[in-house]
Design a protein around this motif. Sequence first.
Motif, mmCIF file in Angstrom:
data_model
loop_
_atom_site.group_PDB
_atom_site.id
_atom_site.type_symbol
_atom_site.label_atom_id
_atom_site.label_comp_id
_atom_site.label_asym_id
_atom_site.label_seq_id
_atom_site.Cartn_x
_atom_site.Cartn_y
_atom_site.Cartn_z
ATOM 1 N N TYR A 366 -43.341 35.044 7.458
ATOM 2 C CA TYR A 366 -44.143 36.048 6.753
ATOM 3 C C TYR A 366 -43.315 37.292 6.467
ATOM 4 N N GLU A 367 -42.567 37.771 7.435
ATOM 5 C CA GLU A 367 -41.756 38.965 7.236
ATOM 6 C C GLU A 367 -40.716 38.750 6.146
ATOM 7 N N LYS A 368 -40.173 37.557 6.072
ATOM 8 C CA LYS A 368 -39.169 37.251 5.048
ATOM 9 C C LYS A 368 -39.758 37.390 3.649
ATOM 10 N N PHE A 369 -40.914 36.784 3.427
ATOM 11 C CA PHE A 369 -41.517 36.843 2.094
ATOM 12 C C PHE A 369 -42.143 38.207 1.820
ATOM 13 N N ARG A 370 -42.551 38.912 2.866
ATOM 14 C CA ARG A 370 -43.114 40.246 2.662
ATOM 15 C C ARG A 370 -42.075 41.189 2.077
ATOM 16 N N ARG A 371 -40.801 40.998 2.436
ATOM 17 C CA ARG A 371 -39.738 41.880 1.950
ATOM 18 C C ARG A 371 -39.296 41.551 0.531
ATOM 19 N N LEU A 372 -39.569 40.344 0.066
ATOM 20 C CA LEU A 372 -39.084 39.932 -1.251
ATOM 21 C C LEU A 372 -39.761 40.715 -2.364
ATOM 22 N N SER A 373 -39.020 41.006 -3.409
ATOM 23 C CA SER A 373 -39.482 41.643 -4.660
ATOM 24 C C SER A 373 -40.090 43.024 -4.459
ATOM 25 N N THR A 374 -39.820 43.665 -3.305
ATOM 26 C CA THR A 374 -40.380 44.999 -3.091
ATOM 27 C C THR A 374 -39.709 46.050 -3.970
ATOM 28 N N GLY A 375 -38.587 45.714 -4.586
ATOM 29 C CA GLY A 375 -37.943 46.648 -5.504
ATOM 30 C C GLY A 375 -38.255 46.372 -6.951
ATOM 31 N N ALA A 376 -39.208 45.484 -7.210
ATOM 32 C CA ALA A 376 -39.501 45.072 -8.587
ATOM 33 C C ALA A 376 -40.691 45.804 -9.188
ATOM 34 N N TYR A 377 -41.118 46.890 -8.540
ATOM 35 C CA TYR A 377 -42.212 47.693 -9.093
ATOM 36 C C TYR A 377 -41.884 49.159 -8.854
ATOM 37 N N MET A 378 -42.663 50.047 -9.438
ATOM 38 C CA MET A 378 -42.458 51.481 -9.259
ATOM 39 C C MET A 378 -43.550 52.046 -8.358
ATOM 40 N N ASP A 379 -43.138 52.849 -7.385
ATOM 41 C CA ASP A 379 -44.070 53.511 -6.480
ATOM 42 C C ASP A 379 -43.880 55.012 -6.645
ATOM 43 N N HIS A 380 -44.868 55.674 -7.244
ATOM 44 C CA HIS A 380 -44.749 57.092 -7.571
ATOM 45 C C HIS A 380 -45.134 58.009 -6.420
ATOM 46 N N VAL A 639 -43.119 35.012 -9.913
ATOM 47 C CA VAL A 639 -43.590 33.771 -9.294
ATOM 48 C C VAL A 639 -43.612 33.868 -7.771
ATOM 49 N N LEU A 640 -42.786 34.733 -7.200
ATOM 50 C CA LEU A 640 -42.795 34.886 -5.748
ATOM 51 C C LEU A 640 -44.058 35.555 -5.232
ATOM 52 N N GLN A 641 -44.845 36.142 -6.125
ATOM 53 C CA GLN A 641 -46.114 36.729 -5.673
ATOM 54 C C GLN A 641 -47.092 35.644 -5.226
ATOM 55 N N MET A 642 -46.882 34.417 -5.682
ATOM 56 C CA MET A 642 -47.746 33.324 -5.239
ATOM 57 C C MET A 642 -47.664 33.140 -3.723
ATOM 58 N N PRO A 643 -46.473 32.878 -3.160
ATOM 59 C CA PRO A 643 -46.439 32.734 -1.697
ATOM 60 C C PRO A 643 -46.639 34.053 -0.964
ATOM 61 N N ARG A 644 -46.133 35.173 -1.496
ATOM 62 C CA ARG A 644 -46.237 36.458 -0.799
ATOM 63 C C ARG A 644 -47.711 36.825 -0.573
ATOM 64 N N CYS A 645 -48.491 36.810 -1.635
ATOM 65 C CA CYS A 645 -49.900 37.201 -1.513
ATOM 66 C C CYS A 645 -50.685 36.200 -0.678
ATOM 67 N N TYR A 668 -56.491 31.570 -15.300
ATOM 68 C CA TYR A 668 -55.564 30.440 -15.325
ATOM 69 C C TYR A 668 -54.279 30.792 -14.576
ATOM 70 N N GLY A 669 -53.434 29.784 -14.405
ATOM 71 C CA GLY A 669 -52.052 29.992 -13.999
ATOM 72 C C GLY A 669 -51.834 30.130 -12.508
ATOM 73 N N GLY A 670 -50.657 30.701 -12.194
ATOM 74 C CA GLY A 670 -50.210 30.788 -10.807
ATOM 75 C C GLY A 670 -51.106 31.597 -9.906
ATOM 76 N N SER A 671 -51.828 32.569 -10.455
ATOM 77 C CA SER A 671 -52.746 33.356 -9.623
ATOM 78 C C SER A 671 -53.833 32.461 -9.045
ATOM 79 N N VAL A 672 -54.421 31.614 -9.904
ATOM 80 C CA VAL A 672 -55.473 30.698 -9.452
ATOM 81 C C VAL A 672 -54.884 29.633 -8.529
ATOM 82 N N ALA A 673 -53.608 29.311 -8.743
ATOM 83 C CA ALA A 673 -52.960 28.263 -7.951
ATOM 84 C C ALA A 673 -52.345 28.803 -6.666
ATOM 85 N N SER A 674 -52.759 29.975 -6.230
ATOM 86 C CA SER A 674 -52.194 30.512 -4.995
ATOM 87 C C SER A 674 -53.205 31.409 -4.297
#
Length: 750
Positions: A366-380, A639-645, A668-674
């Motif tokens: 869980y910790e591994k996937f929690r850290r993934l893609s944390t730099g792919a958004y903006m936090d103001h 696509v990594l948001q599927m396992p992360r969430c 539709y799509g990956g959101s529904v499939a995860s």
Amino acid sequence: MNINKRIDALVERLNYIRDIFGNSENANITMLRTELDEFRSSFRELERSESLRRLSRLEDLFAFLESKLEKELTPMDRVRIVRHPQRISLTDILENVYDNYTELGGLGEFSIDPAMLIAQAYITRRVGNKVIHQPVMVIGQEKGHGQEFRNGGSAKPWGNARALHYMKVAQAEGIPIHTYIFTPGSYPVEDYPGAAQQIARNIYEMARIDVPIVSIISEGGSGGAEAIGLADRRLMLSHGYYSVISPEGAAAIEANLATGNRVGDRMISECARKLCITAADNLRMGYVDRIIKEPDLGAKPNSYEFFRTLRSEVIRATNEACVSVKGLKLFRAMALKQGKGNSEEDVFMRWALTPGARARLVEKRYEKFRRLSTGAYMDHRSIFLRAGAAIQGVAWATRSWVVYNLVGRAIRAAKLGMEEIQAEAHLVRERTARLLRGSNGQSGGTATVSSDIREKLFCLSSEEGSPCFDEGRWKYNSPRVREDRTYSCPNSVSEGCLDLWGPDLFGDFAGVCSSCGHHFPMEYQWYLYNVFNYAEGFEFNSGIESANPLDYEGFDLKLDEARKKTGLRSACITFETRLNDINAVVVCLAAPFRGGSVGAAEGEKIIRAAERAQRKQLPLITYVHGTAGIRIQEGTSGVLQMPRCTMALRRYVDAGGLYLVIYDTNSYGGSVASFLGCSAYQFGIRSSNIGFAGPRVILETTGISVPPDYHSAWNALSRGHIQGIWDRREMADNIHQALITMGGRNLYYR
């Protein structure tokens, strides 16, 4: 090997190279073709010794130019490599990497799903004078070598279900799982179980599989890859690709062509470049742990040196997963960290884990996937707000533990004891009263009927589409309520529905036909204010904003347009509210913002909402006003948001929370499939369409035209994807009913 066979081998190599580079003009390929044609036309006239000398020179030229061409490969060239019939398959890997194996669940085209191959295998290792067999469960998509019945490695729902079944077998036996990803994506069929249902189930269950999982990616296409790709160690072949969508699919969406039209090769290649799908891209972004080097222009069934490398890498990765949670590991951990474990005899480790180590393995995953893609958004948010939020989270968790667990457990035990005593006393009292009165024990009271009149659902706003305060609460009125026109129900021909006046339809009737119950689309704001009491709630994490982590050309402008049009920073709105005296955390996916697609920002907000609900012991409700799935312009970050969430929500549910999902419009799509499809409590508004892929995508990928109602809520209900269909007008009451009757044990109001 005689001369003719060696020439045939060179012809095959040349054809392979031409297939890989497609229609592109290349001087090196032209040189190879010219030299080979000249030799083939003249070698019979030469002396045998001269023919062998020139043939050896030609083979050396092939090897040299193949190495040169390797450096010229584009992302789309790599896509063609992994799709080529000469590419290694899972059967080749079983034959050359593992020492023995037995295929499970059928053979070849007689399997329940030929695209999913499962085998129990073992790796034999010598430790001193002792020979040790280490069993593993091998699971992966099988493309074969041009075998059409394999369906190109696109597994159907029952293939993914079988994969999950044998993962649980491996868990029961305590042996590691090696998954090999060779798929362009799952087959978008909605028979029971539907594709989205099963992928969501796989991801949800893999989050808690407590044996080491190692994934090796060759062709990782979207949800098909995620169905078996949630792993402790993720390796990638150097010529592989891992992407949210195929380059062809991305190009079709970008071009927005009419059905049946084909996108040009140039645009497809450009999309492959912009999506950052190569092994080097994914390693740079941190989405895979290591790259396994292949021979020039890709591994083939006769690449025996590559199979030795692959064997060492999967052993090393399994050792790494085990050593990270084992107790006695000092020198072996140092050897693995220094990369000295490439030989399978260098480092030996038992792959069986103690119960404590297995629990730590799940937590580390869980910790591994929690850290993934944390730099792919903006936090103001400022650093002070972030620090305050972290401290607040700890305070909530502590308070919940003290109030609901430490003190609450004692109070609940006392209440339970008192209830038992009161029940006994009540029985004695009732029977004594019957004997004294000689009555039958029936109550003579009458039920009191409330005289409260139902409040009007809507009010007229001063501005179109804005909330207003009326009769003691905030309400939202659709802008269409001011339109002085009539609307015809789509079912008017079959049901005889009369035309409806706009102010009535979108006012008192809540967008529902008064004759047949057809649901017209309504704005997401209507639900926020009239159902979820958004005006009196507290929105959190609003500073997290969708970004363009891949610098995808033109996407920044599209995000700016979405922000200006909707006033939102992402497609996800998260807030805490109060519904009929019950506090709840609500997640809303708003369709107007890029179709409700999910990227890194939306995923982060969903994870934080789940963490907030878990700390405060609140129910979590996700309202899907509409979602187009995973945002393709963010590539693997999306696509990594599927396992992360899904992993975050699994932790929340395991902690005793209630996770409720409500679909509306098109989902539709990956959101529904995860992370949506993993909920045990899913419901659809009558206007909803739910599935893995929309009708257009199904037609483009399979050539099959589906019926108009293929994804309707009624079909989703019949295949078990959702548990009920709600009328929009009764949605608030149904949510309250769900809150008091469904869910886990740790909610504060239980």
